[in-house]
Structure formats: C-alpha cells, structure tokens
Design an enzyme around this catalytic site. Structure first.
Site, short mmCIF file in Angstrom:
data_model
loop_
_atom_site.label_atom_id
_atom_site.label_comp_id
_atom_site.label_asym_id
_atom_site.label_seq_id
_atom_site.Cartn_x
_atom_site.Cartn_y
_atom_site.Cartn_z
N ASP A 62 0.66 -1.38 0.08
CA ASP A 62 -0.04 -0.23 0.08
C ASP A 62 0.94 1.46 -0.08
O ASP A 62 0.28 1.94 0.40
CB ASP A 62 -1.19 -0.06 1.63
CG ASP A 62 -1.78 -1.30 1.01
OD1 ASP A 62 -2.23 -1.21 0.18
OD2 ASP A 62 -2.31 -1.34 2.28
N GLU A 63 1.86 1.10 -0.88
CA GLU A 63 2.96 2.63 -0.50
C GLU A 63 2.54 3.48 -1.73
O GLU A 63 3.00 4.41 -2.12
CB GLU A 63 4.62 1.89 -1.14
CG GLU A 63 4.80 1.35 -0.16
CD GLU A 63 4.51 -0.23 -0.65
OE1 GLU A 63 4.07 -0.60 -1.33
OE2 GLU A 63 5.48 -1.18 -0.16
N GLY A 64 1.15 3.16 -2.65
CA GLY A 64 0.85 3.83 -3.99
C GLY A 64 1.85 3.04 -5.01
O GLY A 64 1.65 4.49 -6.17
N GLY A 77 4.91 12.05 -4.05
CA GLY A 77 4.03 12.13 -3.37
C GLY A 77 3.11 13.11 -3.04
O GLY A 77 3.69 13.12 -1.60
N HIS A 130 -4.65 -1.56 -5.26
CA HIS A 130 -4.99 -0.78 -6.30
C HIS A 130 -5.28 0.51 -6.30
O HIS A 130 -6.27 0.23 -7.25
CB HIS A 130 -3.46 -0.97 -6.91
CG HIS A 130 -2.52 -1.87 -6.78
ND1 HIS A 130 -1.95 -2.53 -8.27
CD2 HIS A 130 -1.77 -2.34 -5.77
CE1 HIS A 130 -1.28 -3.52 -7.55
NE2 HIS A 130 -1.21 -3.29 -5.93
N THR A 131 -5.33 1.61 -5.46
CA THR A 131 -6.11 2.58 -5.76
C THR A 131 -5.77 3.62 -6.55
O THR A 131 -4.50 4.13 -6.09
CB THR A 131 -6.95 3.33 -4.31
OG1 THR A 131 -6.85 2.54 -3.96
CG2 THR A 131 -7.26 4.33 -5.16
N ARG A 156 2.76 -28.82 -7.28
CA ARG A 156 2.54 -29.25 -8.70
C ARG A 156 1.25 -30.34 -9.03
O ARG A 156 1.09 -31.07 -9.56
CB ARG A 156 3.51 -30.73 -8.85
CG ARG A 156 4.77 -29.80 -8.79
CD ARG A 156 6.06 -30.44 -9.10
NE ARG A 156 5.93 -31.00 -7.55
CZ ARG A 156 7.12 -32.24 -7.51
NH1 ARG A 156 7.87 -32.87 -8.22
NH2 ARG A 156 6.90 -32.53 -5.70
#
Ligand code: GDP
Ligand code: IMO
Ligand code: MG
Length: 419
Positions: free
Chosen positions: A13-15, A408, A41-42, A141
């Site tokens: 969730d770091e962007g 950011g 992912h937003t 497998r």
C-alpha cells in the site's frame, strides 16, 4: 529506460498503483509479475477513482497490460475487472494473460479462510482470498493453471481429481461444506469461454517488446517486507514480491532489467499481524490513519500506522537493487509538528544496528531509535517543497544513498513532484 521494475519498498500500500499509472502514460507495456487479488491498488485520475485487485495498473491509461506466469488469478475477479474496463470505455483487449498463471479455485479461498479461523490469535491476518493455498498447490505441482481451461476435458478431470482430495480436507479438517463437482465444472467451463481471448505467451510478448526498445514497466504487488523469502516470515504473502521476482514471474532474464524504482510512503503502514517496530502508540496513530485514509482497499481493514523506518527501507534498497525512490503521501505528514524518523534499531542487550536484523527474534524485539525532524504546516501543492519538507526528503536520500525522484503530494495522478 526501456524496462523498469516498480516495487513496493515497505509492507504494501505504498502507492504503487498511483506511480505505475503515472509512468504508464509514457510506457508501451505494463506487467504484473506476482500475487493476485490480495493486491488493492487505488488510482485517482481525471476525477475518477479506480480500485484494482487483479489487473496491472496500466489498464487505467489503456496501456497493454500483462498478467505474468508468477501471478495467481481469480477468474471471477479477473472477469469483473474486464467488465469494469468495458464500462469505463477501455477496450479490454489490452489485457494479456499468461496460460502458466495459476487459478485460485474456490477451495483455496475456503481453506485460506478456515485455516485463519483455526489459527485464532496466531493468524497471519491474510486477505482471505486464497493466495497461500494456491501457491502451496503450485509448489506441490497439483495446481490448476489458466491454460487448463482451454480443454474442457482436462479442466473437468483436474477439478475432479482436486476435489476428491480437497473435499476430504474441507469436511474432516476444517469442518466446512464440501464443494459440488457438477456445479463447479459448469461454472469453470463458462469462465473458460470468457478467459480464452486473453491468453497469450506473455514471456515472448514482453521479451519482444524490450528487444524492440519499447518502454516496459514491471509492477510488483504487495511490498518487499511481505516477500516469501526475504520478508517478515511467516507474516508475509506467498510470492516473491522483490524486484528479482519480475524476471521469474514474467519469464525474462535479469539482463533485461534496466532500473528499479522503489515506492515508499513517507511513513509506514501495515495490514495484518506481525512485528512493526515503528508502529505509533497513542492518538497519533489514529490521526495518521484518518489523514492518510489508511483503510485496506481489498478488506477495508484499518491499516496500522508508523513513522518512516529507514532501517527497513535500507534493507529494501538492498533486496531490490533500488535505483531511485518514489516517496508518496508526504502531504499527510504536514499535520505533524515534529516528524520522527527511525534511523537505527536497538536490539536486546542494548546494541544498536542500522541493518535489518536477520534473525526474526531480534526483529521482534527491536526498538526504534528516532531522529526527530521539523514538520511543515503548509500544503504541498506548488512546484517547490517547503524547506522542512525538502529537508525531510534529503534526509531520506542521504541515509539511503538513493535519489528520491518523485514525491507524492496527493492522491490524484498529477499530484506528484518530479525532482
Ligand atoms: P498500492 O497497493 O501500493 O497501490 O497502494 P494503495 O492504493 O493500496 O494505497 C495507497 C493510497 O494512497 C491510495 O488510496 C492512493 O490513492 C493514495 N495515495 C497515493 N499516493 C498518494 C499521495 O502522494 N498522497 C496522498 N494523500 N494519497 C496518495
Ligand atoms: P498491495 O498490492 C498490504 C498482507 C496481508 C497479510 C499478508 C498475507 O495493495 O500493496 P495474503 O492474503 O497475501 O496471504 O496475506 O500479506 N498483504 C498486503 N498488505 N497490501 C497488500 O497488497 C497486501 N497483500 C497482502 O494483510 O498480512
Ligand atoms: Mg494496496
């Protein structure tokens, strides 16, 4: 740089989604190399918000988007996101899916949920989307791959063989309802028709693109500290999240990678259980969560919040070979007068280290040593950062010896300072 890995440098969730979407504007191909719908992912672009779980973040800008062999795919989630693309006016034929990716089957989801319940207070806090059990079957497998849907006979046989064993586990070990063969086989035959057009040899496609000098982004999901080999095991996900995973997950050689961008928040969050040395105690944790909107994209869970941890980030630089950093959400820290940054850990017995402890017991008991930097109360909107914010960024660069190339300043695609 023709091929660039974008990797999460913390616990997810770091962007990453936002940074990949931004770079996708100038790219020809975007690839996901591991993980599945445990990712969330937003992306906020042009006033619209996207929440993607299975698709590479390149889809938002209509860039060719590859799901590689290292991924696990929930057919329903995949097809729902295909529908979402169509609804929003994006031609889904930009999506290309590896036949070697493994399918998350309903028993994987049920087993993930049931085994977490059984673990009780010892649970990992997974996203309960079947990720661990799918990768476990892949390693054993006995997994079912996307290409298996191409032949209805093979598909049915594989489901039948798997269910014969899985239903025993479901009933006897986990005490839950068994899964009915006919209904499931029919459902997957339906999926097969809809998945078929997206299948291609993705290793070949990506290698060709790189040889032709096209711009290729390789998007990691989750984060470095959730890596199955190098993360905070067992509180990790079940795939290689580090940049090296891009090669195996897509099927290209290490010589094909030119650069690695590490995405890190200006602070740290973590979802699920596990050690977290810089987790904030007291009301500032709730404040940071509210200001940063730190609630899980997939599960809606509260994310645990902490101060920036440069010991862990230095480890991420090493594990990924990070060549530049995108430092996201610096705007969120504007609310704090003083901003602690962890520069070292104090271990049991009092020794200090600025390297990530190799032994998990040392990490569990590590106490953060902070340097407290001045905050900045002004908003980060303009071309230049306020002095104190710039000093914060430079402090990170100095301690990691890596450039912060993007900062950011808000959730929108345009809210980024390129340095
Ligand atoms: P990912 O899983 O790494 O893609 O990250 P998520 O999308 O799960 O979480 C990051 C959240 O922060 C999302 O809600 C983004 O819209 C938001 N975001 C990304 N970059 C910034 C930023 O620089 N500032 C702010 N305020 N929000 C950001
Ligand atoms: P993105 O891509 C944050 C965490 C879960 C749990 C552990 C194992 O949005 O950064 P799993 O379901 O993978 O078996 O769960 O990993 N986790 C994430 N945390 N962001 C993510 O993805 C995550 N994907 C998995 O919370 O602790
Ligand atoms: Mg996320």
């Amino acid at each position: 740089m023709p091929s660039t890995v974008v990797v999460g440098a913390q616990w997810g969730d770091e962007g990453k989604g936002k940074i990949v979407d931004l770079l996708a504007q100038e790219s020809d191909v975007v690839c996901r190399y591991q993980g599945g719908p445990n990712a969330g992912h937003t992306i906020v672009a042009g006033g619209a918000t996207w929440k993607l779980r299975q698709m590479p973040s390149g889809v938002v800008s209509g860039t060719t988007s590859v799901i590689g062999a290292g991924c696990v795919v929930d057919a329903q989630v995949f097809l729902d996101e295909i529908d979402l693309l169509r609804e929003r006016g994006i031609d889904p034929s930009i999506v290309v899916l590896s036949g070697n990716a493994h399918l998350i089957m309903p028993w994987h989801v049920t087993i993930d949920q049931a085994s977490e319940r059984r673990l009780g207070s010892l649970q990992i806090g997974t996203t309960r989307r079947g990720i661990g059990p799918t990768y476990a079957d892949k390693a054993s497998r006995i997994g079912i791959r996307v290409q298996d849907v191409l032949d209805p006979k093979i598909l049915r046989q594989k489901i039948e063989v798997a269910l014969a064993e899985k239903n025993v586990w479901l009933e006897r070990v986990y005490g839950v309802e068994p899964i009915e063969l006919e209904e499931l086989a029919a459902r997957y035959e339906g999926y097969a028709q809809r998945l078929r057009p997206y299948l291609a040899d993705t290793s070949l496609l990506v290698d060709r693109a790189i040889r032709e000098g096209k711009q290729v982004l390789l998007e990691g999901a989750h984060g470095t500290l959730l890596d199955i080999d190098h993360g905070t095991y067992p509180f990790v996900t079940s795939s290689p999240t580090v940049a090296g995973g891009a090669c195996t997950g897509i099927g290209i050689g290490p010589t094909r990678i030119d650069s690695v961008i590490g995405v890190a928040k200006a602070y740290v969050t973590r979802v699920g259980a596990g050690p977290f040395p810089t987790e904030i105690e007291g009301p500032d944790q709730d404040r940071m969560r509210e200001l940063g909107g730190e609630f899980g994209t997939v599960t809606g869970r509260e994310r645990r919040c902490g101060w920036l941890d440069l010991v862990a980030l230095r480890c991420a630089v090493r594990l990924n070979g990070i060549t530049s950093i995108a430092l996201t959400k610096l705007d969120v820290l504007a609310a704090f007068d003083r901003v602690p940054v962890c520069t070292a850990y104090e271990l049991r017995g009092g020794a200090r280290t600025d390297e990530f402890p190799e032994h998990q017991s040392d990490f569990h008991s590590a106490r953060p040593v902070y340097e407290v930097l001045d905050g900045w109360s002004s908003e980060l909107g303009g071309e230049e950062l306020p002095d104190a914010a710039r000093r914060y960024v430079e402090f990170v660069e100095k301690l990691l010896d890596v450039e912060v190339s993007w900062v950011g300043t808000g959730a929108e695609r345009e809210q980024v300072l390129v340095r």
